[in-house]
Write a protein that holds these residues in place. Structure first.
Motif, short mmCIF file in Angstrom:
data_model
loop_
_atom_site.label_atom_id
_atom_site.label_comp_id
_atom_site.label_asym_id
_atom_site.label_seq_id
_atom_site.Cartn_x
_atom_site.Cartn_y
_atom_site.Cartn_z
N GLY A 1 74.18 46.20 9.49
CA GLY A 1 73.68 47.48 9.96
C GLY A 1 72.61 48.01 9.00
O GLY A 1 72.28 47.37 8.00
N PRO A 2 72.09 49.19 9.29
CA PRO A 2 70.97 49.71 8.50
C PRO A 2 71.37 50.43 7.21
O PRO A 2 70.50 50.77 6.40
CB PRO A 2 70.32 50.70 9.47
N GLU A 3 72.67 50.65 6.98
CA GLU A 3 73.10 51.44 5.84
C GLU A 3 73.13 50.61 4.55
O GLU A 3 73.18 49.37 4.58
CB GLU A 3 74.50 52.03 6.08
N GLU A 4 73.13 51.30 3.43
CA GLU A 4 73.17 50.66 2.11
C GLU A 4 74.44 49.84 1.93
O GLU A 4 74.44 48.80 1.27
CB GLU A 4 73.06 51.72 1.02
N SER A 5 75.53 50.29 2.56
CA SER A 5 76.83 49.62 2.41
C SER A 5 77.07 48.55 3.48
O SER A 5 78.20 48.08 3.64
CB SER A 5 77.96 50.66 2.47
N ASN A 6 76.03 48.16 4.23
CA ASN A 6 76.17 47.14 5.27
C ASN A 6 75.63 45.78 4.83
O ASN A 6 75.47 44.87 5.65
CB ASN A 6 75.43 47.56 6.54
N CYS A 7 75.39 45.61 3.55
CA CYS A 7 74.78 44.36 3.06
C CYS A 7 75.80 43.22 3.07
O CYS A 7 76.96 43.40 2.70
CB CYS A 7 74.24 44.54 1.65
N LEU A 8 75.35 42.05 3.48
CA LEU A 8 76.16 40.83 3.45
C LEU A 8 75.59 39.83 2.46
O LEU A 8 76.32 38.97 1.94
CB LEU A 8 76.20 40.19 4.85
N GLN A 9 74.29 39.89 2.19
CA GLN A 9 73.63 39.01 1.23
C GLN A 9 72.44 39.77 0.65
O GLN A 9 71.80 40.56 1.35
CB GLN A 9 73.16 37.72 1.93
N CYS A 10 72.17 39.54 -0.64
CA CYS A 10 71.10 40.30 -1.31
C CYS A 10 69.86 39.43 -1.54
O CYS A 10 69.94 38.21 -1.63
CB CYS A 10 71.60 40.84 -2.66
N LYS A 11 68.74 40.10 -1.67
CA LYS A 11 67.49 39.42 -2.00
C LYS A 11 67.50 39.04 -3.48
O LYS A 11 68.35 39.49 -4.25
CB LYS A 11 66.30 40.33 -1.70
N LYS A 12 66.54 38.21 -3.87
CA LYS A 12 66.44 37.76 -5.26
C LYS A 12 66.26 38.96 -6.19
O LYS A 12 65.47 39.86 -5.92
CB LYS A 12 65.25 36.80 -5.41
N GLY A 13 67.00 38.97 -7.30
CA GLY A 13 66.94 40.08 -8.25
C GLY A 13 68.00 41.14 -8.03
O GLY A 13 68.06 42.12 -8.77
N TRP A 14 68.84 40.93 -7.01
CA TRP A 14 69.91 41.87 -6.70
C TRP A 14 71.23 41.11 -6.61
O TRP A 14 71.25 39.92 -6.30
CB TRP A 14 69.63 42.59 -5.38
#
Length: 420
Positions: A223-236
């Motif tokens: 989803g669009p929220e900060e807490s909806n992440c499943l995988q992060c980009k490089k550096g995170w």
């Protein structure tokens, strides 16, 4: 042996047109050479064929109301056949199919002239689509929509909706290309049927897919929220479904030079140069040095400049020390200049008089002018202010002065500017 012109009005006209275009025209008709530039990407022959057919169809529309032009249309159509399907109309259309500068069009038209004649006279009723008959079936330059390559294979996603409608199939409609789907932003997969990196499925049904952007550092999300992440980009780094910035400087992941220090940024880091006073540093400024550079000394927690001029560092007479950042220099005192490593007194040239630069000939002329002025003045006094003698006197003075100044005007002006 000279080439023999082909038989038939259309073939003869096209042969003559190609021969004319191959001849060098008069110099005033030849175009100037185009400016040098990078060569344009070459179009696939299918595009040339498509443009030729489109131009041919426009010619048919342009001549739809024309006739033989003889004045008696009914008689002409009865005796000479109808203008609509006549060879005369075909020739008129073909004359305007290719622009004069479109050599690819002329070349293709020359290669396909017999096919065009055959279609016009024999195939037009059973195959009304000239593009399909000429470009796809006869010349085999093009493929049906949604297909590509020499065998006209279906594009990924099918011929009805290539690349799912969210991308461009490379080579679609031609006998070339790889069929690879170039997906729009936010879409991915072989047939653009998935959401790309940094996007999630906001809506999907049997025929429709909407991909929306994830929260900034999320590579995959639900989803669009900060807490909806499943995988992060490089550096995170993912932490409780949120992407947290990795401090490369604190985790020794950074790769900076010996005279640089690390500054963490969102998703990355920067290497910045140490202060001039430092040999290696842990941050910005002279207070974060690991070691002081030559010319600097540790004072408290900072590396500060050493004033070398406090000691005798400039031997020799008439020299003085000037401190600089991290060093010093030796210069001559006022009134002296450097000459072969020593300071010598500057020689100030004496001021020369205004008449010192005059030549002997100029002095003679000036003396003659002086005596002439005296004589004119005496004559004017003897005339007791007579206007005629006064005018003669002024004229003589002006003439002699102008003569003298014209000979040395540049030197006079230079002398006055210098104050001599």
């Amino acid at each position: 042996m000279a080439p023999r012109p082909p038989r038939g009005l259309v073939s003869a006209l096209l042969w003559g047109l190609s021969l004319f275009l191959s001849l060098p025209g008069p110099i005033w008709l030849q175009p100037s050479p185009p400016p040098q530039s990078s060569p344009p990407s070459e179009l696939h022959p299918c595009h040339t064929c498509r443009a030729l057919v489109e131009s041919f169809n426009k010619g048919l529309e342009r001549t739809i109301r024309d006739n033989f032009g003889g004045g008696n249309t009914a008689w002409e159509e009865e005796k000479l056949s109808k203008y609509k399907d006549s060879e005369t109309r075909l020739v008129e259309v073909l004359e305007g199919v290719c622009s004069k500068s479109d050599f690819e069009c002329h070349r293709l038209l020359e290669l396909s002239e017999e096919l065009v004649e055959s279609w016009w006279f024999h195939k037009k009723q059973e195959a009304p689509d000239l593009f399909q008959w000429l470009c796809s079936d006869s010349l085999k330059l093009c493929c049906p929509s949604g297909t590509f390559g020499p065998s006209c294979l279906p594009c990924p996603g099918g011929t009805e909706k290539p690349c799912g409608g969210y991308g461009q199939c490379e080579g679609e409609g031609t006998r070339g290309g790889s069929g690879h789907c170039d997906c729009q932003a936010g879409y991915g997969g072989e047939a653009c049927g998935q959401c790309g990196l940094g996007y999630f499925e906001a809506e999907r049904n049997a025929s429709h897919l909407v991909c929306s952007a994830c929260f900034g550092p999320c590579a995959r999300c639900s989803g669009p929220e900060e807490s909806n992440c499943l995988q992060c980009k490089k550096g995170w780094a993912l932490h409780h479904l949120k992407c947290v910035d990795i401090d490369e400087c604190g985790t020794e992941r950074a790769n900076c030079g010996a005279d640089q220090f690390c500054v963490n940024t969102e998703g990355s880091y920067e290497c910045r140069d140490c202060a001039k006073a430092c040999l290696g540093c842990m941050g910005a400024g002279p207070g974060r040095c690991k070691k002081c550079s030559p010319g600097y000394q540790q004072v408290g927690s900072k590396c500060l400049d050493v004033d070398e001029c406090e000691t005798e560092v400039c031997p020799g007479e008439n020299k003085q020390c000037e401190n600089t950042e991290g060093s010093y220099r030796c210069v001559c005192v006022e009134g002296y200049k450097q000459l072969e490593g020593i300071c010598v007194k500057e020689q100030i040239p004496e001021s020369a008089g205004f008449f010192s630069e005059m030549t002997e000939d100029e002095l003679v002329v000036l003396q003659q002018m002086f005596f002439g002025v005296i004589i004119c003045a005496l004559a004017t006094l003897a005339a007791k202010g007579d206007l005629v003698f006064t005018a003669i006197f002024i004229g003589a003075v002006a003439a002699m002065t102008g003569y003298w100044l014209s000979e040395r005007s540049d030197r006079v002006l230079e002398g006055f500017i210098k104050g001599r």
